[in-house]
Design an enzyme around this catalytic site. Structure first.
Site, mmCIF file in Angstrom:
data_model
loop_
_atom_site.group_PDB
_atom_site.id
_atom_site.type_symbol
_atom_site.label_atom_id
_atom_site.label_comp_id
_atom_site.label_asym_id
_atom_site.label_seq_id
_atom_site.Cartn_x
_atom_site.Cartn_y
_atom_site.Cartn_z
ATOM 1 N N ASP A 1 22.891 12.914 23.353
ATOM 2 C CA ASP A 1 22.216 14.133 23.794
ATOM 3 C C ASP A 1 20.739 13.877 24.028
ATOM 4 O O ASP A 1 19.985 13.604 23.094
ATOM 5 C CB ASP A 1 22.392 15.225 22.735
ATOM 6 C CG ASP A 1 22.018 16.602 23.263
ATOM 7 O OD1 ASP A 1 21.583 16.702 24.420
ATOM 8 O OD2 ASP A 1 22.164 17.577 22.516
ATOM 9 N N ASP B 1 19.489 16.587 32.760
ATOM 10 C CA ASP B 1 20.334 16.948 31.624
ATOM 11 C C ASP B 1 21.677 16.245 31.721
ATOM 12 O O ASP B 1 22.548 16.661 32.487
ATOM 13 C CB ASP B 1 20.521 18.466 31.603
ATOM 14 C CG ASP B 1 21.365 18.925 30.432
ATOM 15 O OD1 ASP B 1 21.537 18.143 29.476
ATOM 16 O OD2 ASP B 1 21.862 20.064 30.477
#
Length: 517
Positions: free
Chosen positions: A116, A325
């Site tokens: 992440d 992202d």
């Protein structure tokens, strides 16, 4: 996955050692490499890949992720894990995040952690009070997931409240207490809490002489005793590897210790597989653009798009900031830019428009490849261009491909999200040392990492470094390093040397003993 860490002060300091680059391979849950894992078990059966229902679920997942991320926005050698370079993307039941196996502790224990870029602190399930199931049968994996136990690791140590990381923590009333952490993710009820632990992460480098070079480097992770929200439903059940910009992320620890350069790259193939290279600053031939601060601070990976080009037309008033992202399936443009882009795309397409939720601009056709689909190009600064390899996505039904859609969604935010679908076919470099985002075409093969840009190693203590947490680390370093961490890291420098370097040290030591005798 955006986070908010309640413990905000950090100390970590060591003189530079030889830098290396560490790589992992990423695989999507539906990639050919993971067919052996079988389908994901969940309360509901997910639709067949390629159907509209399948894409609706992907888009719904993006919706909550986009809302959460926008809250955040507003406020050398190739190395891979000892357990192997294969990585996995485990589908919707796993939050569409990419996963890899990492080894922590002595003896080493393997954890399947989510990758992440929007999170900083890494954590694993530990002495669980409230955690997700870890059995292989629950997820149809080929082996059980693990729980961490710091008392079972000879290299593990729970941090005390006297540690620099806890000095500003409100939960540390007693200096003799253990250092707690509480990470609140900016989606409803998603959280992880427990204790902060210092332990080692195991990595291996394949050097130019084709010899494996093993590295054990201390990091600080969360002993996650209690997880909340979607963490209990299968998203990151075995922990999370934080790749964010702050000093508590694993790349920051490794860079501060001199194990790697302060950079990493992610690669996504056309088949959802990929890799991550820790320490990679990319090839000298890559294109780059600057990373931008948000509200004066570098808190995430933001860059600026000067214009969008559809076919031969570069459109006015299509400039925006974009968050890169890796955890979002599809790309989202600010609403005003979205309207300009999709209308120009529709004007240039030569197929009949149809309505297919969740996308507004879909077209009839046996395949997007048989239609003249205009190109989609993002223009960054200094005339650097980013050609989107897969701007549309094919829609499948029982008879095969029934149509295709322009895979962009509008967002009310003025910051776009560049999701996985527009990153495919590229090696994306997050160069935190030089504040650059780099990209170069790649099929995510092993040869991609053979050439790395000739950047100099980071200079510890540089007053010009814009990352706020690094300034805190420099301040604490000047005040006096934590003895335990400094001692362990200094000893760890021997592990970071190659076999020949260690042999040379032994010969020199033997020579000195002979001379003394």
């Amino acid at each position: 996955m955006a986070t908010k860490l309640t413990l905000i002060s950090l100390f970590f300091f060591l003189h530079s050692a030889a830098s290396a680059m560490y790589s992992f391979e990423l695989l999507h849950r539906f990639s050919d490499e993971l067919k052996a894992f079988g389908p994901v078990k969940s309360a509901a059966q997910w639709p067949k890949k390629g159907t509209l229902a399948y894409y609706k679920m992907l888009a719904a997942n993006d919706a909550w992720r986009r809302n959460n991320m926008m809250k955040l926005v507003s406020d050398s050698s190739v190395v891979f894990p000892v357990d192997g370079s294969d990585t996995q993307n485990l589908g919707n039941a796993f939050g569409w995040l990419h996963y890899t196996w990492i080894d922590i502790g002595m003896p080493a224990v393997s954890f399947l952690v989510a990758l992440d870029t929007g999170s900083d602190l890494s954590w694993v399930p530990c002495e669980c009070v409230q955690c997700a199931p870890l059995s292989a049968s629950f997820y149809d994996l080929d082996r059980d997931l693990h729980m961490y136990n710091p008392s079972s690791s000879s290299s593990g140590k729970i941090l005390p409240c006297t540690h620099k990381l806890c000095e500003l923590g409100t939960s540390c009333g007693n200096p003799k207490s253990q250092c707690p952490y509480n990470v609140t993710y900016l989606s409803e009820n998603v959280s992880s809490s427990g204790l902060l632990v210092e332990d080692v992460i195991h990595l291996v480098s394949r050097r130019a002489e084709a010899l494996n070079h093993y590295v054990r480097s201390p990091v600080i992770i969360g002993c996650g005793k209690r997880q909340g929200g979607e963490f209990l439903d299968g998203i990151a059940p075995d922990g999370l590897l934080g790749l964010g910009v702050r000093e508590i992320s694993v790349p920051s620890f490794l860079a501060k210790a001199g194990v790697i350069k302060n950079s990493f790259s992610l690669c996504f193939s056309e088949h959802y597989s990929g890799k991550i290279y820790l320490g990679d600053q990319g090839p000298s031939t890559q294109q780059t653009t600057s990373l931008l601060p948000l509200d004066g601070k570098f808190t995430t990976y933001i860059t600026g798009v000067e214009a969008c080009c559809i076919g031969d037309s570069c459109l006015n008033q299509t400039n925006f900031k974009a968050l890169i992202d890796c955890g979002t399936s599809f790309t989202h443009f600010p609403s005003d830019v979205y309207e300009i882009v999709v209308k120009e795309f529709d004007r240039q397409i030569n197929s009949t428009k149809i309505s297919n939720d969740p996308w507004e601009y879909c077209y009839n056709g046996s395949s997007s490849r048989s239609s003249k689909v205009p190109s989609v190009v993002l223009k960054f600064g200094k005339n650097n261009t980013f050609v989107v390899h897969t701007p549309v996505i094919d829609i499948f039904d029982d008879q095969g491909i029934s149509g295709f859609c322009l895979a962009i969604h509008p967002t009310d935010s003025n910051v776009a999200l560049i999701g996985q679908n527009y990153l495919r076919g590229y090696r994306m470099v997050f160069d935190r040392e030089n504040l650059k985002l780099g990209w170069s075409p790649s099929d995510c093969g092993d040869d991609d990492s053979s050439e790395s840009s000739p950047h100099s190693p980071p200079q510890n203590g540089s007053a010009s470094n814009p990352f706020p947490d690094l300034q805190n680390a420099i301040h604490h370093a000047n005040a006096g390093p934590d003895e335990s961490i400094a001692t362990r890291l200094t000893a760890g420098r021997l592990i970071n040397m190659s076999y020949l370097e260690n042999l040379l040290l032994l010969l020199l030591a033997f020579h000195q003993l002979v001379c003394i005798a």
